[in-house]
Design an enzyme around this catalytic site. Structure first.
Site, PDB file in Angstrom:
ATOM      1  N   TYR A   1      -4.213   1.266   2.939  1.00 31.49           N
ATOM      2  CA  TYR A   1      -5.358  -0.541   2.854  1.00 31.49           C
ATOM      3  C   TYR A   1      -6.175  -0.860   4.114  1.00 31.49           C
ATOM      4  O   TYR A   1      -7.488  -0.999   3.718  1.00 31.49           O
ATOM      5  CB  TYR A   1      -4.666  -0.851   2.576  1.00 31.49           C
ATOM      6  N   GLY A   2      -5.170  -0.628   6.038  1.00 32.50           N
ATOM      7  CA  GLY A   2      -6.188  -0.999   6.904  1.00 32.50           C
ATOM      8  C   GLY A   2      -7.186  -0.953   7.037  1.00 32.50           C
ATOM      9  O   GLY A   2      -8.429  -1.025   7.340  1.00 32.50           O
TER      10      GLY A   2
ATOM     11  N   SER B   1       1.343  -1.253   0.217  1.00 30.61           N
ATOM     12  CA  SER B   1      -0.005   0.117   0.018  1.00 30.61           C
ATOM     13  C   SER B   1       0.728   1.480  -0.013  1.00 30.61           C
ATOM     14  O   SER B   1       0.532   2.016  -0.105  1.00 30.61           O
ATOM     15  CB  SER B   1      -0.915  -0.136   1.413  1.00 30.61           C
TER      16      SER B   1
ATOM     17  N   CYS C   1       1.866  -6.696   1.559  1.00 33.35           N
ATOM     18  CA  CYS C   1       1.158  -6.284   2.754  1.00 33.35           C
ATOM     19  C   CYS C   1       1.110  -6.799   3.657  1.00 33.35           C
ATOM     20  O   CYS C   1       0.077  -7.833   2.983  1.00 33.35           O
ATOM     21  CB  CYS C   1       0.463  -5.011   2.004  1.00 33.35           C
ATOM     22  N   ASN C   2       0.741  -7.388   4.657  1.00 31.95           N
ATOM     23  CA  ASN C   2      -0.511  -8.095   5.230  1.00 31.95           C
ATOM     24  C   ASN C   2      -1.512  -8.030   5.124  1.00 31.95           C
ATOM     25  O   ASN C   2      -2.580  -8.518   4.956  1.00 31.95           O
ATOM     26  CB  ASN C   2      -0.170  -7.508   6.955  1.00 31.95           C
ATOM     27  N   THR C   3      -1.908  -6.405   4.829  1.00 25.53           N
ATOM     28  CA  THR C   3      -3.371  -6.116   4.996  1.00 25.53           C
ATOM     29  C   THR C   3      -4.067  -6.559   3.222  1.00 25.53           C
ATOM     30  O   THR C   3      -5.154  -7.699   3.258  1.00 25.53           O
ATOM     31  CB  THR C   3      -3.971  -4.520   5.076  1.00 25.53           C
TER      32      THR C   3
ATOM     33  N   CYS D   1       2.641  -6.149  10.176  1.00 26.59           N
ATOM     34  CA  CYS D   1       2.691  -4.877   9.482  1.00 26.59           C
ATOM     35  C   CYS D   1       4.012  -4.436   8.801  1.00 26.59           C
ATOM     36  O   CYS D   1       4.377  -4.744   9.562  1.00 26.59           O
ATOM     37  CB  CYS D   1       2.116  -3.408   9.680  1.00 26.59           C
ATOM     38  N   THR D   2       3.975  -4.473   7.498  1.00 26.40           N
ATOM     39  CA  THR D   2       5.291  -4.173   6.991  1.00 26.40           C
ATOM     40  C   THR D   2       5.818  -2.826   6.603  1.00 26.40           C
ATOM     41  O   THR D   2       6.984  -2.726   6.720  1.00 26.40           O
ATOM     42  CB  THR D   2       5.841  -4.598   5.234  1.00 26.40           C
ATOM     43  N   HIS D   3       5.187  -1.737   7.310  1.00 26.71           N
ATOM     44  CA  HIS D   3       5.889  -0.787   7.634  1.00 26.71           C
ATOM     45  C   HIS D   3       6.453  -0.607   9.161  1.00 26.71           C
ATOM     46  O   HIS D   3       7.728   0.037   9.284  1.00 26.71           O
ATOM     47  CB  HIS D   3       4.644   0.592   7.937  1.00 26.71           C
TER      48      HIS D   3
HETATM   49  N1  DGL Z   1       2.122  -2.446   4.960  1.00 27.45           N
HETATM   50  C1  DGL Z   1       0.957  -2.482   4.632  1.00 27.45           C
HETATM   51  C2  DGL Z   1       0.561  -3.678   5.750  1.00 27.45           C
HETATM   52  O1  DGL Z   1       1.483  -4.828   6.237  1.00 27.45           O
HETATM   53  C3  DGL Z   1      -0.152  -1.123   5.880  1.00 27.45           C
HETATM   54  C4  DGL Z   1      -1.206  -1.566   5.428  1.00 27.45           C
HETATM   55  C5  DGL Z   1      -1.963  -0.320   4.906  1.00 27.45           C
HETATM   56  O2  DGL Z   1      -1.773   0.564   4.574  1.00 27.45           O
HETATM   57  O3  DGL Z   1      -2.572   0.108   6.198  1.00 27.45           O
HETATM   58  O4  DGL Z   1      -0.127  -4.172   6.268  1.00 27.45           O
END
Ligand code: DGL
Length: 259
Positions: free
Chosen positions: A42-43, A11, A73-75, A183-185
């Site tokens: 995205y979350g 995302s 991205c986990n989401t 979350c990858t962030h």
């Molecule tokens: N990096 C995304 C994840 O791993 C972030 C999701 C988001 O944009 O909320 O979930």
């Protein structure tokens, strides 16, 4: 096909934490990274919206001949990877919160998980958590506002510190000994989190596991690039290119693209 790039999308800029793990393990692979920052986060979106954006990102990468796609991205993984696998022939590697190793190794019988609302409410996350959390307490916390701050280049700000302090409070009170970053962030917050957590708390994420799985699938499908030349690593963002460039330590050419 072997010399085609690996496609990676997120995302936003968080998936670069996964790109870095992949680059370390697979130094000769070409790659194309897509940061859909204009649509982050995205979350907080619906499952349908997350699927539609994941399809759009996948098509962007397939048009550029990617041989495998990493949903960094986990989401997006927890909400959309099933649909992507049904719709496209290319192999997909996803990322999910590392609940299993935390649950198997906790001594205090309490683990914390920090993730987006979209991940925490997904069916896939519930299935995994139910499977591994029978005798332990899982303290789930939505990281509201964190992705927005990281996308704005505020990984280390006082606003971030205030949010994390609030989110860690119930976990510390429950005596967690593992904090799972879902979350990858969030790996970019490890320096700040380590300072705020008691020293016995281990912070884990799934970045290395994703890189290992990417390598394993490329090997199985005989898709590893055997040409040991410096690879081409392309980055595209439809958001703030400067923030992406900074998180990559100015080591790559970053392109703005309106997609
Ligand atoms: N990096 C995304 C994840 O791993 C972030 C999701 C988001 O944009 O909320 O979930």
């Amino acid at each position: 096909m072997k010399e085609s790039p690996i496609g990676i999308f997120d995302s936003g800029i968080g998936g670069t934490s996964i790109f870095k793990e992949i680059r370390t393990l697979l130094p000769y692979e070409h790659s194309i990274y897509l940061a859909d920052s204009a649509n982050a986060p995205y979350g907080i979106k619906s499952r349908e919206a997350i699927i539609a954006l994941s399809v759009k990102n996948t098509e962007f990468l397939l048009e550029r001949d990617c041989k495998l796609i990493v949903v960094a991205c986990n989401t997006a993984t927890t909400n959309a990877i099933k649909t992507l696998r049904e719709r496209y022939d290319v192999p997909f590697i996803g990322i999910e919160p590392a609940i299993k190793p935390a649950a198997l190794n906790t001594a205090t019988k309490a683990v914390g998980i920090l993730a987006t609302k979209g991940t925490l409410s997904s069916e896939l996350f519930h299935q995994t958590t139910d499977l591994y959390s029978k005798d332990i307490a899982v303290i789930e916390q939505e990281g509201q506002g964190i992705v927005e701050l990281i996308e704005a280049g505020e990984t280390n700000s006082s606003a971030m510190e205030a949010l994390l302090k609030e989110y860690l409070k119930p976990m510390i009170a429950a005596n967690i000994d593992y904090l799972v970053l879902g979350c990858t962030h969030y790996p970019y917050l490890i320096p700040m989190l380590s300072q705020m957590l008691p020293s016995h708390v281990k912070i884990i994420d799934s970045g290395q596991a994703v890189a290992k799985q990417t390598k394993a699938v490329l090997e199985q499908r005989q898709l590893l690039n055997i040409n040991n030349e410096t690879p081409k690593q392309l980055f595209y963002s439809n958001g703030n290119v400067k923030v992406l460039d900074a998180i990559l330590e100015h080591r790559y050419a970053v392109n703005y693209l309106n997609f």
